[in-house]
Design a protein around this motif. Sequence first.
Motif, PDB file in Angstrom:
ATOM      1  N   GLY A 170       5.406   6.109   1.280  1.00 28.60           N
ATOM      2  CA  GLY A 170       4.611   7.324   1.324  1.00 28.60           C
ATOM      3  C   GLY A 170       5.322   8.490   0.646  1.00 28.60           C
ATOM      4  O   GLY A 170       6.549   8.542   0.580  1.00 28.60           O
ATOM      5  N   VAL A 171       4.501   9.431   0.120  1.00 28.42           N
ATOM      6  CA  VAL A 171       4.997  10.663  -0.490  1.00 28.42           C
ATOM      7  C   VAL A 171       4.088  11.801  -0.054  1.00 28.42           C
ATOM      8  O   VAL A 171       2.863  11.655  -0.048  1.00 28.42           O
ATOM      9  CB  VAL A 171       5.017  10.582  -2.036  1.00 28.42           C
ATOM     10  N   HIS A 212      -3.463   4.949  -1.947  1.00 28.48           N
ATOM     11  CA  HIS A 212      -4.404   5.717  -1.129  1.00 28.48           C
ATOM     12  C   HIS A 212      -4.048   7.186  -1.338  1.00 28.48           C
ATOM     13  O   HIS A 212      -3.020   7.663  -0.849  1.00 28.48           O
ATOM     14  CB  HIS A 212      -4.290   5.317   0.338  1.00 28.48           C
ATOM     15  N   VAL A 213      -4.887   7.887  -2.092  1.00 30.87           N
ATOM     16  CA  VAL A 213      -4.584   9.237  -2.561  1.00 30.87           C
ATOM     17  C   VAL A 213      -5.438  10.243  -1.792  1.00 30.87           C
ATOM     18  O   VAL A 213      -6.671  10.151  -1.792  1.00 30.87           O
ATOM     19  CB  VAL A 213      -4.846   9.351  -4.071  1.00 30.87           C
ATOM     20  N   HIS A 257       0.839  -1.197   0.000  1.00 31.22           N
ATOM     21  CA  HIS A 257       0.000   0.000   0.000  1.00 31.22           C
ATOM     22  C   HIS A 257       0.873   1.246   0.000  1.00 31.22           C
ATOM     23  O   HIS A 257       1.911   1.295   0.671  1.00 31.22           O
ATOM     24  CB  HIS A 257      -0.937  -0.015   1.207  1.00 31.22           C
ATOM     25  N   VAL A 258       0.451   2.253  -0.764  1.00 27.73           N
ATOM     26  CA  VAL A 258       1.206   3.492  -0.919  1.00 27.73           C
ATOM     27  C   VAL A 258       0.326   4.668  -0.506  1.00 27.73           C
ATOM     28  O   VAL A 258      -0.808   4.805  -0.975  1.00 27.73           O
ATOM     29  CB  VAL A 258       1.685   3.680  -2.375  1.00 27.73           C
ATOM     30  N   TRP A 259       0.856   5.513   0.356  1.00 24.83           N
ATOM     31  CA  TRP A 259       0.147   6.681   0.889  1.00 24.83           C
ATOM     32  C   TRP A 259       0.649   7.927   0.149  1.00 24.83           C
ATOM     33  O   TRP A 259       1.830   8.261   0.203  1.00 24.83           O
ATOM     34  CB  TRP A 259       0.438   6.796   2.379  1.00 24.83           C
ATOM     35  N   THR A 304      -3.566   3.972  10.198  1.00 24.44           N
ATOM     36  CA  THR A 304      -3.352   2.739  10.960  1.00 24.44           C
ATOM     37  C   THR A 304      -4.133   1.564  10.379  1.00 24.44           C
ATOM     38  O   THR A 304      -3.784   0.418  10.632  1.00 24.44           O
ATOM     39  CB  THR A 304      -3.725   2.912  12.448  1.00 24.44           C
ATOM     40  N   THR A 305      -5.197   1.832   9.626  1.00 28.58           N
ATOM     41  CA  THR A 305      -5.929   0.737   8.975  1.00 28.58           C
ATOM     42  C   THR A 305      -5.281   0.322   7.661  1.00 28.58           C
ATOM     43  O   THR A 305      -5.500  -0.790   7.183  1.00 28.58           O
ATOM     44  CB  THR A 305      -7.392   1.124   8.700  1.00 28.58           C
ATOM     45  N   VAL A 306      -4.481   1.225   7.088  1.00 27.64           N
ATOM     46  CA  VAL A 306      -3.855   0.961   5.793  1.00 27.64           C
ATOM     47  C   VAL A 306      -2.518   0.241   5.946  1.00 27.64           C
ATOM     48  O   VAL A 306      -2.182  -0.659   5.172  1.00 27.64           O
ATOM     49  CB  VAL A 306      -3.656   2.285   5.015  1.00 27.64           C
ATOM     50  N   ASP A 307      -1.704   0.639   6.940  1.00 30.34           N
ATOM     51  CA  ASP A 307      -0.348   0.124   7.107  1.00 30.34           C
ATOM     52  C   ASP A 307       0.439   0.202   5.792  1.00 30.34           C
ATOM     53  O   ASP A 307       0.819  -0.825   5.208  1.00 30.34           O
ATOM     54  CB  ASP A 307      -0.367  -1.322   7.613  1.00 30.34           C
TER      55      ASP A 307
END
Length: 395
Positions: free
Chosen positions: A220-221, A154-155, A111-113, A213-216
Amino acid sequence: MIPQHRDPTTPRSSDRLRHRRRLAAAALAVALPLGAAAPAAADVSFPSTEGRTSISSILTSDDVVRELQKLERTSRYGVDAFTLAEAGMEVSTSEQGRDLWVATVGSGEEHVWLQGRIHGNEPYGTDSLLSLLKDLGTNGSAEYELLREKFTFHVIPMYNPDGAEANIRHTVLWDQVSGGPEGGAPQRIDLNRDWTAEGFAADESRAFYEYWTTVDPAWGVDIHHQGLKKEYGTGDDVTLSLGISLAPGGPTLPGLEDGAYDRLTRQMHVHVYDELSKYGYVNMDRYQVGGSQEIDIKGGVVSAMMLGLDHDGLNPEGHSHPVVFFETSGNTSNGSLGQKARGRSVQQNVLAMKELLLGLATGEVQQEDPERWDEIPHAPVTGYQTDYAGVIPVG
């Protein structure tokens, strides 16, 4: 249930795409060695004091919602736009009661934030993330197919809708019953300093932290703006600064995950620097403050992500991950944004994110030499500016 991410030091990769990208890079290197690109010059077509920014043209919170809903309807590859209320977060709106929106796309295990506009007067993070989201949702090329296969994105195009509406850096603590500032007098909160053990004063901080915390995430950027800046030693105009909020080799980062994040964040930016140096209008340096200081702030949102902050028992396992940030030159506060520069300002962020993500997906980032971080233009480091011990001199 959101799956756990893979070890960021050993990602899966597409050998065919990686080979093709390496051949292209090698061919370009023959024609254009590292550092050979002419530095970009800022003018009315890029951030400058003659930019004459029109605030009315900057995307509003309502504009963002409409665009997210449009992308959800029209995307070919499953963009899902939703509010944090729909995601089930205990706190789900801004201080003034605006919905907080996220969009996801992709089906990968990692997953990427991706977040922008945590500072309300730094607008092009919003534009850049919406542009990338559109590409991820509609582009059928092999590169974007790989990104959707490797990652789930996750954008967050507008982290701070209240500040964006007021064109201010902060949010203001708000009493939604009285419809005015909490306590009567405006209390401004910098959302990018609110993820701390003593923080989480603002609703936006609590809402997005719970969602994190639900995504873990695995990566990230964070996208920001800075004022106009000159490159150390040359005086050339800088269009993009590459930042790490816990200084590489500094007081904090080498002690995290046995030094893994100290290596990975440098490798991430070395890769971005190499890839974007191919574009003549992008001129990069390292993000510094006070002329020659690196930042080492523990209260920044992305720092808290790397530190594995556990607030209110929501992150008991201490999940953490590497994060970097980009600083686009020009902002709305000093009139240097440059409306004519919008296209290039947005595009350099989109290119930076795309190249970084492709490098992570193929494994190229993890093969970069982290010591080449020192090759990215910067002033000689004299100290570390911290939010916990003032300025710590080097050595």
